[in-house]
Write a protein that holds these residues in place. Structure first.
Motif, PDB file in Angstrom:
ATOM      1  N   ARG A   1      41.319  49.468  36.317  1.00 29.14           N
ATOM      2  CA  ARG A   1      40.120  49.474  37.154  1.00 29.14           C
ATOM      3  C   ARG A   1      39.289  50.713  36.865  1.00 29.14           C
ATOM      4  O   ARG A   1      38.640  51.260  37.733  1.00 29.14           O
TER       5      ARG A   1
ATOM      6  N   GLU B   1      48.279  38.766  38.131  1.00 28.53           N
ATOM      7  CA  GLU B   1      47.680  40.074  38.409  1.00 28.53           C
ATOM      8  C   GLU B   1      47.307  40.761  37.101  1.00 28.53           C
ATOM      9  O   GLU B   1      46.219  41.291  36.968  1.00 28.53           O
ATOM     10  N   ASN B   2      48.203  40.741  36.112  1.00 19.74           N
ATOM     11  CA  ASN B   2      47.899  41.415  34.848  1.00 19.74           C
ATOM     12  C   ASN B   2      47.872  40.441  33.679  1.00 19.74           C
ATOM     13  O   ASN B   2      46.834  39.912  33.338  1.00 19.74           O
TER      14      ASN B   2
ATOM     15  N   PRO C   1      45.029  35.813  34.929  1.00 19.52           N
ATOM     16  CA  PRO C   1      44.248  36.727  35.763  1.00 19.52           C
ATOM     17  C   PRO C   1      42.809  36.234  35.873  1.00 19.52           C
ATOM     18  O   PRO C   1      42.266  35.668  34.921  1.00 19.52           O
ATOM     19  N   GLN C   2      42.215  36.412  37.003  1.00 20.00           N
ATOM     20  CA  GLN C   2      40.826  36.024  37.313  1.00 20.00           C
ATOM     21  C   GLN C   2      40.624  34.516  37.400  1.00 20.00           C
ATOM     22  O   GLN C   2      39.495  34.047  37.525  1.00 20.00           O
ATOM     23  N   MET C   3      41.691  33.758  37.244  1.00 21.87           N
ATOM     24  CA  MET C   3      41.535  32.303  37.231  1.00 21.87           C
ATOM     25  C   MET C   3      42.438  31.707  38.298  1.00 21.87           C
ATOM     26  O   MET C   3      43.431  32.313  38.692  1.00 21.87           O
TER      27      MET C   3
ATOM     28  N   ARG D   1      39.771  39.629  41.959  1.00 24.57           N
ATOM     29  CA  ARG D   1      39.943  41.027  41.584  1.00 24.57           C
ATOM     30  C   ARG D   1      39.273  41.975  42.575  1.00 24.57           C
ATOM     31  O   ARG D   1      38.536  42.874  42.173  1.00 24.57           O
TER      32      ARG D   1
ATOM     33  N   VAL E   1      41.642  45.949  45.861  1.00 31.54           N
ATOM     34  CA  VAL E   1      41.409  47.371  46.108  1.00 31.54           C
ATOM     35  C   VAL E   1      40.166  47.513  46.959  1.00 31.54           C
ATOM     36  O   VAL E   1      39.121  46.914  46.667  1.00 31.54           O
TER      37      VAL E   1
ATOM     38  N   PRO F   1      45.447  40.576  28.552  1.00 32.94           N
ATOM     39  CA  PRO F   1      45.375  42.044  28.639  1.00 32.94           C
ATOM     40  C   PRO F   1      46.656  42.755  28.242  1.00 32.94           C
ATOM     41  O   PRO F   1      46.679  43.977  28.227  1.00 32.94           O
TER      42      PRO F   1
ATOM     43  N   ASN G   1      40.694  42.934  32.517  1.00 30.54           N
ATOM     44  CA  ASN G   1      40.558  42.263  33.807  1.00 30.54           C
ATOM     45  C   ASN G   1      39.451  42.867  34.643  1.00 30.54           C
ATOM     46  O   ASN G   1      38.986  42.249  35.589  1.00 30.54           O
TER      47      ASN G   1
END
Lengths: 221, 317, 666
Positions: free
Chosen positions: A145, B170-171, B189-191, B280, B283, C176, C267
């Motif tokens: 991030r 997550e990763n 991830p993101q999907m 995502r 956080v 990733p 990501n």
């Protein structure tokens, strides 16, 4: 690509030095086209992936890029004149027009570098936090991030940069051609070399038209 | 030569015995509707292909034997290099076979598309059990949004009730696979990917990640407990007694890389957690992907043209 | 997280296997270099091989590189299999994940990019100019440069064994995991730069061979009279030309992600890792055809020779190749039917995949009918070919099963899939390449490889393959996933033990091959300096032009350029009973050797190493060095070549005619 070539002692004599080399260069351009095609496709995929970075609209000066475009297109014409010089076997005309082409190409690259510098100075490509501050990029260590350049700008710089690198390579070859012309004049080998460079230069022009349309026109609209 | 032949026979026999004695071949002994259909397709396509492959294998051996150079009685046509009739057949037979298989494949792809709800004739009309799966480094998190509980590395589901598994990662890219129940599907991830399964029998079935995701990948296994409704309710009650809450902070803590995680339970799962994982924005202070794409679409033509972003997360009804 | 480039020698201290391997490699390398220097071979090596632009010598160098890399890649395979046979249930094996994961990555990368591809280019180099009646390739210097760049890539990947480590990401390195967040150390950088080097080399090679084939065929050899191997090379090189740029672009993007804070496959920053999967498979699937089509070409050369009969269905064969060229671009999604792309996408790619199996399968029938009503001789090359046909149809069977998307959902990433692609790659590609290797060996050196050992090698490979990979199909159906460092279920152990047995049977096959080569080297030493040493047509029924010249061929290949009128040009010559010409030669023009390719390769190697370890001054130095070498070559290189005088040509051709006459009498 290759500076070497053998006389293929084939019967008939229709396989001369130049035509083999030019065919090889055409095939090289074909593969380069696939490289560019991938970069274009990549740009299309990421063309709306700004994340928290700025969009290009406010930062790209279309007039500036238009001047760049005209300079590059003009350099294609001047290269054409250089090739007419080659046809006429006139070393001086070839060198003059080659020199003009070089100047225009160098001008194009300088303007492109200036534009890149401008974009970074304004902070457009950087990822930002919720408050709009640029997230510092931690020197190669990314916790997933971290900061850096958003996907859109990654695709932008890679596509425009790839074209720029090609132009730069073309300029280096042009410098070499000056020396070659000075050493040997318009020999058959030098003519073939200039022919390949001509293909390369016009090819880059055509690619730039694609870049200008896809990246700049559609990006600003 | 003889020696080598003997050795090869011996090993051939050994391999066959292993094949036949394999009492637990998960893919060929399915327990769910989807996996049974897949098994049928596998067997049918295998047999159809054998119709071509076995004759070819026999032909290689027979031709080699019959037309060996030492056999001077066999016919010899050194200049024969084409026959339209033969060539017609050698194209048309594979084309026919492929046509049959293509129809078969298309039918099954339509029938078994993982994101489609199973037909009522198979799954009845009981409400679907929803599980939101997240592949973490290197364990599975399963959230039961209808019950407000979550588990690590364990699935309980009533036999005979349709289950919808939404999955993401997550990763790294992972894949959700319970060989006895159904297909492999990527958890990316993101999907968000959706998989509908049903188990017809009680039992404990092995499941695991089927896409390499790093050092702890080999340990990314879980058990799918297919149980009666009563046992399922008892299990949910047990999970609800857990003191662990799964809020965003707890999730981020859990998402740290670890190996060999024991089964764990969470009660009180934060609403929208799964949505935030896919987008995502777990956080605090980060903007969700869906929001970012909407902004992009408003800002530019490219954004409008290319903004097909749809996380497609199914929220609990 | 600390500095990713710190502690380069960590692996040496921690893993004893690595330390001993590296020591062994260093000792062997020192011994080889010392031996060369002490025996005074360096000058000859430099003049005749390192700086050579002769396509035959470069071809041999490619094959040597491929054989060395085969041993390296196979050592990886032995380690994986023995480890897996121990790492079940309570057993933990002997390789920790961080080491095991490097091994399977290296195994895949080395076998595809540094074993199969160099072997392919070795055969292209040696055979194509001879088959089309040319005296060299179109761009001899480029050819030399391609080799040295491939060599640099191979060295770079092997440096990772001792200095730092290799990627732990699988051969196609999905991000990733392969990005900075998943692999912060130097492993993936080694992966990227070694493949980038070999990719550039392969692309240059493809350009070279396309131009060679299009421009330098002997008069009369129209495209539809060209040997099938050359046709397969056209299609294979055309594919390389189109797909390698995609892979290079993908690596450039990943490099930018890793080095400069770009976000393509991350990501965060709106990157999307799934795009990578499309790029690598747009490359990856046609790459399979890049490797397997020349294998088909080899079979189409070997089977007719040992059946003493024309190839069946020549033009159908070519059309099948061209259909595959087009279709191979329309099937890449079958590598991820499990991504959830939806009904329409899966159906399209499933059906396309089945369609491409038709032209592929038809070729099997072509070879079968070539054998039909022939006079088959069971020499080692033919054994490899029959083994290939027999095995490859089986691989095709499981391939079609995998193409049914709904069935693929049960096989994806399982051991079943691993068994399938080894079935096609070992059964289809390796068997064929070895057939070609044994087949053309006597053309390159003038004598055949030991026959008994050749037959032993074939049977070991053949039997070993089935023993090693059939249990893998079974455990795949049982639910075993690929790339597993440890299995929970101890019941699978028996299968893995059988696989280890199979692997060691294959090892015997490789050993026989190496013994064949050692015997050949001993034999070759005895013949030193007495070229030409062998008959033109050692197998007796050669059909294409390469069998019309002496073995090994003279540097200029053809004293007079042959006139071609049919598909099987040399067969036709034999039918017409053309005598070998022994007078009336012209001087032959030849390209001069150059050291530029070697130096550029060395600069590229150090450049890659410096990039991996972020040594920026060295990067600049080597980049400038490589470019400057290239430019210097264009200025000061000897582009005019030299002439082999007619008298020397005559001398060689007379000696050749004597050997041929002696052979005919005997």
């Amino acid at each position: 690509m290759s500076p070497t070539m053998i006389k293929t002692a084939q019967a008939g004599g229709h396989h001369d030095d130049g035509s083999t080399r030019i065919l090889g260069f055409w095939i090289y351009i074909l593969q380069d086209l696939f490289l560019f095609a991938t970069f274009f496709a990549n740009f299309a995929v990421f063309s709306a992936s700004y994340s928290s970075a700025e969009t290009p609209k406010e930062f790209i000066d279309l007039n500036f890029v238009l001047i760049e475009t005209f300079i590059l297109l003009t350099s294609s014409i001047t290269y054409g004149f250089a090739m007419i010089g080659v046809r006429k076997n006139s070393v001086s005309a070839t060198r003059l027009w080659l020199f003009i082409t070089f100047i225009l190409g160098a001008l194009f690259i300088s303007m492109e570098l200036y534009e890149f510098h401008h974009l970074f100075a304004e902070g457009a490509p950087y990822l930002r936090d919720a408050q709009g501050n640029i997230i510092p990029y931690a020197n190669g260590i990314d916790d997933g991030r971290g900061g850096g350049i958003a996907a859109y700008w990654s695709a932008f710089f890679s596509l425009v940069g790839l074209h720029g690198l090609h132009v730069t390579a073309g300029l280096v070859v042009m410098v070499c051609m000056f020396v070659h012309l000075g050493m040997h004049g318009l020999t058959a080998r030098n003519k073939a070399r200039l022919g390949c460079l001509s293909l390369f230069w016009h090819f880059l022009d055509i690619v730039w038209i694609g870049v200008f349309t896809a990246v700049y026109l559609l990006g600003v609209l | 030569m003889e020696h080598i032949k003997k050795i090869s026979y011996f090993f051939g026999a050994a391999v066959l015995m292993l094949l036949l004695s394999g009492c637990d071949i998960a893919v060929l002994q399915p327990v769910g509707y989807v996996s049974k259909e897949m098994r049928n397709l596998i067997v049918v396509s295998f047999v159809l292909m054998l119709l071509i492959v076995i004759p070819v294998m026999i032909a290689v051996v027979v031709f080699a034997f019959k037309y060996r150079a030492s056999n001077k009685n066999a016919e010899y046509l050194p200049d024969w290099g084409g026959s339209h009739k033969l060539e017609f057949w050698m194209w048309i037979i594979p084309i026919c076979m492929v046509s049959i298989l293509a129809v078969l494949s298309a039918t099954y792809i339509h029938k078994l598309e993982p994101s489609k709800v199973l037909p009522e004739s198979v799954a009845g009309n009981e409400p679907i059990l929803q599980i939101d799966a997240v592949a973490l480094d290197w364990k599975w998190l399963f959230i039961y949004p209808q019950y407000g509980v979550a588990t690590v590395n364990e699935i309980y589901a009533p036999a005979g009730r349709q289950v919808l598994i939404q999955m993401t990662a997550e990763n790294s890219v992972n894949a959700f696979w319970v060989p006895k129940l159904g297909p492999v599907l990527y958890a990316m991830p993101q999907m968000n990917d959706k998989l509908h399964l049903i188990s017809k029998e009680d039992g404990v079935y092995k499941g695991r990640s089927a896409n390499y995701s790093g050092a702890g990948f080999a340990g990314m296994e879980f058990d799918w407990h297919s149980v009666s409704r009563g046992d399922f309710n008892a299990w949910v009650a047990k999970a609800r007694q857990s003191r662990n809450r799964l809020d965003r902070a707890a999730y981020l803590n859990l998402a740290q890389a670890s190996q060999g995680n024991p089964v764990a339970y969470y009660s009180g799962v934060e609403k929208d957690l799964y949505y935030r994982v896919v987008n995502r924005c777990v956080v605090s202070g980060t903007v969700c992907n869906e929001e970012l794409m909407k902004i992009a679409a408003a800002k530019s033509l490219w954004g409008q043209l290319c903004s097909v972003f749809d996380p497609g997360v199914v929220a609990v009804k | 997280m600390g500095d990713p480039t710190a502690a380069p020698f960590e692996a040496l201290g921690q893993v004893p296997i690595v330390l001993y391997t590296c020591l062994a490699i260093v000792v062997i390398a020192v011994l080889v270099v010392a031996g060369i220097l002490l025996l005074g071979w360096w000058g000859s090596l430099w003049r005749n091989w390192i700086t050579s632009v002769d396509h035959k010598r470069l071809g041999i160098m490619y094959v040597v590189l491929a054989v060395v890399m085969l041993v390296r890649g196979f050592a990886d395979a032995i380690m994986m299999r023995t480890h897996q046979a121990m790492a079940l249930g309570e057993g933990s094996g002997y390789l920790p994940p961080e080491h095991y994961d490097q091994i399977f990555t290296a195994h895949g990368v080395i076998m595809i990019f540094f074993m199969a591809t160099p072997l392919l280019f070795g055969l292209f180099n040696f055979v194509i100019p001879l088959q089309i009646g040319a005296r060299d390739v179109a761009f001899p210097f480029l050819n030399n440069l391609s080799f040295w760049l491939t060599f640099a890539g191979a060295i770079l990947i092997n440096i990772s064994l001792g200095v730092g480590n290799f990627g732990r990401v699988g051969w196609l390195a999905y991000p990733p995991l392969s990005g900075l967040s998943g692999s912060p150390d130097t492993g993936v950088d080694y992966y990227i730069w070694s493949l980038q080097l070999s990719g550039v080399a392969t692309t240059m090679g493809a350009i070279n061979f396309l131009v060679t084939i299009f421009k330098m065929r002997a008069p009369g050899m129209t495209l539809m009279k060209m040997p099938i191997f050359c046709w397969s090379a056209v299609v294979s090189n055309a594919l390389i030309l189109m797909i390698y740029p995609v892979l290079m672009a993908a690596y450039i993007f990943l490099t930018l992600d890793r080095y400069l804070g770009f976000h393509f496959f991350t990501n965060d920053g709106a990157g999307n890792p799934m795009v990578w999967i499309n790029y690598v498979w747009v490359f990856g699937h046609p790459e399979v055809y890049v490797l397997v089509l020349p294998a088909f070409g080899i079979l189409s050369e070997v089977v007719p020779v040992f059946s003493s009969k024309r190839l069946f269905g020549y033009s159908a064969m070519i059309w099948a190749l061209l259909v595959i060229l087009v279709l191979s671009f329309l099937v890449w999604v079958h590598h991820f039917f499990t991504m959830g792309a939806g009904i329409a996408v899966n159906t399209f790619f499933s059906i396309m995949t089945m369609i491409i199996s038709v032209p592929t399968g038809v070729k099997i029938f072509n070879w079968l009918f070539t054998m039909y009503k022939g006079r088959i001789r069971f020499e080692p090359p033919m054994l490899w070919c029959m083994g290939m046909i027999f095995t490859f149809v089986g691989g095709g069977l499981t391939g079609v099963m995998l193409s049914l998307a709904s069935a693929d959902w049960a096989f994806h990433n399982s051991a079943f899939l691993v068994a399938h692609f080894h079935h096609t790659i070992i059964g289809g590609v390796v068997f064929s390449y070895l057939a070609g290797f044994v087949f053309w060996f006597p053309k390159a050196f003038g004598f055949k490889l030991n026959r008994t050992l050749g037959i032993a090698s074939f049977w070991c490979w053949f039997v070993g393959f089935y023993v090693a990979f059939f249990p893998l199909y079974v455990v795949g159906l049982k639910g075993a996933t690929r790339r597993m460092q440890h299995f929970m279920d101890p019941a699978w152990q028996i299968y893995y033990i059988v696989m280890v047995v199979g692997v060691f049977i294959i090892a015997l096959g490789i050993l026989s091959l190496v013994l064949q080569l050692i015997l050949a080297i001993i034999h070759g030493c005895k013949l030193k300096g007495n070229l030409p040493v062998g008959k033109a047509d050692p197998w007796g029924d050669g059909r294409s032009l390469e069998w019309s010249v002496s073995s090994p061929p003279p540097p200029y290949n053809f004293a007079t350029v042959p006139q071609v009128s049919t598909t099987d040009a040399y067969w036709q010559m034999k039918v017409e009973g053309k005598p070998i010409k022994t007078s009336g030669f012209q001087p032959v023009h030849m390209p001069s050797n150059t050291a530029a390719g070697f130096w550029i390769g060395i600069f590229a190697l150090i450049l890659g190493f410096a990039l991996v370890w972020h040594i920026w001054w060295l990067v600049m130095l080597c980049f400038i060095g490589a470019v400057a070498s290239f430019i210097c070559y264009s200025f000061f290189g000897d582009h005019d070549g030299y002439y082999i005088p007619a008298a020397k040509v005559q001398e060689h051709e007379e000696a050749f005619a004597r050997i041929e006459a002696k052979g005919r009498k005997a």
